[in-house]
Design a protein around this motif. Structure first.
Motif, mmCIF file in Angstrom:
data_model
loop_
_atom_site.group_PDB
_atom_site.id
_atom_site.type_symbol
_atom_site.label_atom_id
_atom_site.label_comp_id
_atom_site.label_asym_id
_atom_site.label_seq_id
_atom_site.Cartn_x
_atom_site.Cartn_y
_atom_site.Cartn_z
ATOM 1 N N ASN A 274 12.048 0.282 -11.922
ATOM 2 C CA ASN A 274 11.328 1.000 -12.982
ATOM 3 C C ASN A 274 11.375 0.245 -14.318
ATOM 4 N N THR A 275 11.108 -1.042 -14.261
ATOM 5 C CA THR A 275 11.123 -1.894 -15.453
ATOM 6 C C THR A 275 9.843 -1.687 -16.276
ATOM 7 N N PRO A 276 9.795 -2.237 -17.499
ATOM 8 C CA PRO A 276 8.600 -2.043 -18.342
ATOM 9 C C PRO A 276 7.290 -2.496 -17.693
ATOM 10 N N ASP A 277 7.384 -3.471 -16.773
ATOM 11 C CA ASP A 277 6.156 -3.952 -16.110
ATOM 12 C C ASP A 277 5.924 -3.248 -14.768
ATOM 13 N N ILE A 278 6.302 -1.966 -14.704
ATOM 14 C CA ILE A 278 6.232 -1.205 -13.455
ATOM 15 C C ILE A 278 4.821 -1.155 -12.873
ATOM 16 N N PHE A 279 3.786 -1.072 -13.732
ATOM 17 C CA PHE A 279 2.415 -0.994 -13.211
ATOM 18 C C PHE A 279 2.007 -2.297 -12.533
ATOM 19 N N GLU A 280 2.437 -3.422 -13.121
ATOM 20 C CA GLU A 280 2.167 -4.726 -12.492
ATOM 21 C C GLU A 280 2.896 -4.839 -11.159
ATOM 22 N N LYS A 281 4.131 -4.324 -11.127
ATOM 23 C CA LYS A 281 4.926 -4.391 -9.886
ATOM 24 C C LYS A 281 4.304 -3.518 -8.795
ATOM 25 N N LYS A 282 3.768 -2.380 -9.190
ATOM 26 C CA LYS A 282 3.114 -1.504 -8.196
ATOM 27 C C LYS A 282 1.840 -2.137 -7.664
ATOM 28 N N ALA A 283 1.118 -2.845 -8.542
ATOM 29 C CA ALA A 283 -0.086 -3.559 -8.094
ATOM 30 C C ALA A 283 0.300 -4.678 -7.129
ATOM 31 N N LEU A 284 1.413 -5.356 -7.436
ATOM 32 C CA LEU A 284 1.935 -6.399 -6.540
ATOM 33 C C LEU A 284 2.294 -5.795 -5.186
ATOM 34 N N GLN A 285 2.962 -4.641 -5.221
ATOM 35 C CA GLN A 285 3.360 -3.978 -3.975
ATOM 36 C C GLN A 285 2.142 -3.646 -3.114
ATOM 37 N N LYS A 286 1.086 -3.141 -3.734
ATOM 38 C CA LYS A 286 -0.136 -2.807 -2.993
ATOM 39 C C LYS A 286 -0.767 -4.047 -2.363
ATOM 40 N N SER A 287 -0.771 -5.150 -3.107
ATOM 41 C CA SER A 287 -1.388 -6.377 -2.577
ATOM 42 C C SER A 287 -0.584 -6.946 -1.415
ATOM 43 N N VAL A 288 0.745 -6.866 -1.508
ATOM 44 C CA VAL A 288 1.601 -7.347 -0.409
ATOM 45 C C VAL A 288 1.403 -6.467 0.818
ATOM 46 N N GLU A 289 1.394 -5.156 0.629
ATOM 47 C CA GLU A 289 1.215 -4.233 1.759
ATOM 48 C C GLU A 289 -0.151 -4.425 2.421
ATOM 49 N N ALA A 290 -1.180 -4.694 1.619
ATOM 50 C CA ALA A 290 -2.525 -4.916 2.175
ATOM 51 C C ALA A 290 -2.555 -6.198 3.007
ATOM 52 N N TYR A 291 -1.877 -7.225 2.543
ATOM 53 C CA TYR A 291 -1.826 -8.500 3.277
ATOM 54 C C TYR A 291 -1.080 -8.318 4.604
ATOM 55 N N VAL A 292 0.060 -7.661 4.535
ATOM 56 C CA VAL A 292 0.873 -7.440 5.741
ATOM 57 C C VAL A 292 0.116 -6.585 6.752
ATOM 58 N N LYS A 293 -0.619 -5.594 6.248
ATOM 59 C CA LYS A 293 -1.379 -4.709 7.142
ATOM 60 C C LYS A 293 -2.397 -5.488 7.974
ATOM 61 N N ARG A 294 -2.979 -6.530 7.374
ATOM 62 C CA ARG A 294 -3.959 -7.343 8.101
ATOM 63 C C ARG A 294 -3.313 -8.078 9.267
ATOM 64 N N LEU A 295 -2.004 -8.263 9.196
ATOM 65 C CA LEU A 295 -1.295 -9.024 10.230
ATOM 66 C C LEU A 295 -0.410 -8.138 11.103
ATOM 67 N N ASN A 296 -0.604 -6.843 11.024
ATOM 68 C CA ASN A 296 0.168 -5.895 11.835
ATOM 69 C C ASN A 296 -0.498 -5.653 13.188
ATOM 70 N N PHE A 297 0.286 -5.375 14.189
ATOM 71 C CA PHE A 297 -0.231 -4.879 15.474
ATOM 72 C C PHE A 297 0.880 -4.116 16.175
#
Length: 297
Positions: A274-297
């Protein structure tokens, strides 16, 4: 040469045995066992023996993995680290192009052990099979185990684990090599697409990769000796797949090792702070999860 007291027994899996195997005279390999090291049926069902069997699986898979790194994958360890550790330049950068050889290894390993994720904090962690991570061919191996044990109990009234382990190791090695080639076959297109097949497609790859084998089990009661003939029908359609790796320059290798790892677990820890750049970190989290989802099975 002792005459056989017991009729030789053919051990086959009906889905993975071509009749040509039973007609060909010469086995690929024959192993002789001069005496019996008895294991009784009640011991076979103990957890301690199951652990020994799993260690046998692990040993066989490691042989294949070691061979891959000594040869084909030797120059792609950094590529594998980049993919499996989800390395990229910084929070804003996209994930780099996937090396096809790294793709084949990462998803071969994930599917071989039916793992939930392809990514890991340590990309080159040694294979270790446990009850929680069974092999994708566990049912086929159990079938062969039951056939071997049944025949041994019938003719010897005990189990010789050395023979069981030798046969199972041969099957695991042959399958693992074939299965890696199946992943390598699709790695070029799939790594570019950043996509993976479904589990149904992976299971089809598994069935296609299981070796066509027939085992001729000979036993001489007078000497308590056995010989096992391993008959294997090679896949004559196997092609040598060659891809261009984008990371073979020394500068590219050094660059990979300066990148940070962005596994979902590590990014989630950053968000929880919960650092001051929390919104940037949440955007990073979404992008990582979206990338991983493409490679899930």
């Amino acid at each position: 040469m002792h005459q056989l007291d017991v009729q030789p027994n053919w051990i086959v899996h009906e889905q993975h045995c071509n009749l040509k195997l039973l007609i060909k005279a010469e086995p690929k390999e024959t192993n002789h066992f001069e005496s019996i090291e008895p294991l009784y049926q009640n011991e076979y069902y103990l957890k301690s023996f199951r652990k020994k069997l799993l260690r046998n699986y692990s040993h066989a898979c490691r042989k294949v993995e070691d061979r891959l790194f000594q040869n084909l994958l030797g120059n792609h360890k950094h590529c594998i680290s980049q993919l499996v550790e989800l390395r990229k330049a910084d929070d804003i950068a996209g994930f780099p192009e996937i090396c096809p050889y790294a793709y084949a290894y990462a998803f071969w390993r994930k599917s071989l052990f039916k793992k939930e994720h392809f990514y890991d904090e340590s990309s080159l962690r040694k294979i270790n099979i446990s009850e929680e991570a069974p092999l994708i061919i566990e049912d086929q191996l159990d079938y062969f185990c039951e056939q071997i044990v049944s025949f041994q109990m019938k003719i010897q009234r005990c189990i010789d684990a050395r023979i069981l382990f030798w046969i199972i190791e041969k099957l695991v090695i042959q399958f693992s090599e074939n299965f890696f080639n199946a992943w390598l076959e699709i790695a070029g297109r799939r790594s570019t697409e950043i996509s993976t097949p479904s589990w149904n497609e992976v299971n089809t790859m598994r069935d296609r990769s299981f070796p066509n084998v027939a085992l001729k089990y000979n036993f001489v009661e007078k000497t308590l000796s056995s010989s096992i003939e391993y008959h294997y029908l090679e896949n004559e359609e196997v092609s040598a797949y060659k891809y261009v790796c984008p990371y073979q320059h020394e500068s590219a290798k050094r660059n990979i090792y300066t990148m940070k790892s962005y596994t979902p677990q590590s990014v989630a820890i950053q968000v929880r702070r919960n650092t001051p750049d929390i919104f940037e970190k949440k955007a990073l989290q979404k992008s990582v999860e979206a990338y991983v989802k493409r490679l899930n099975f």
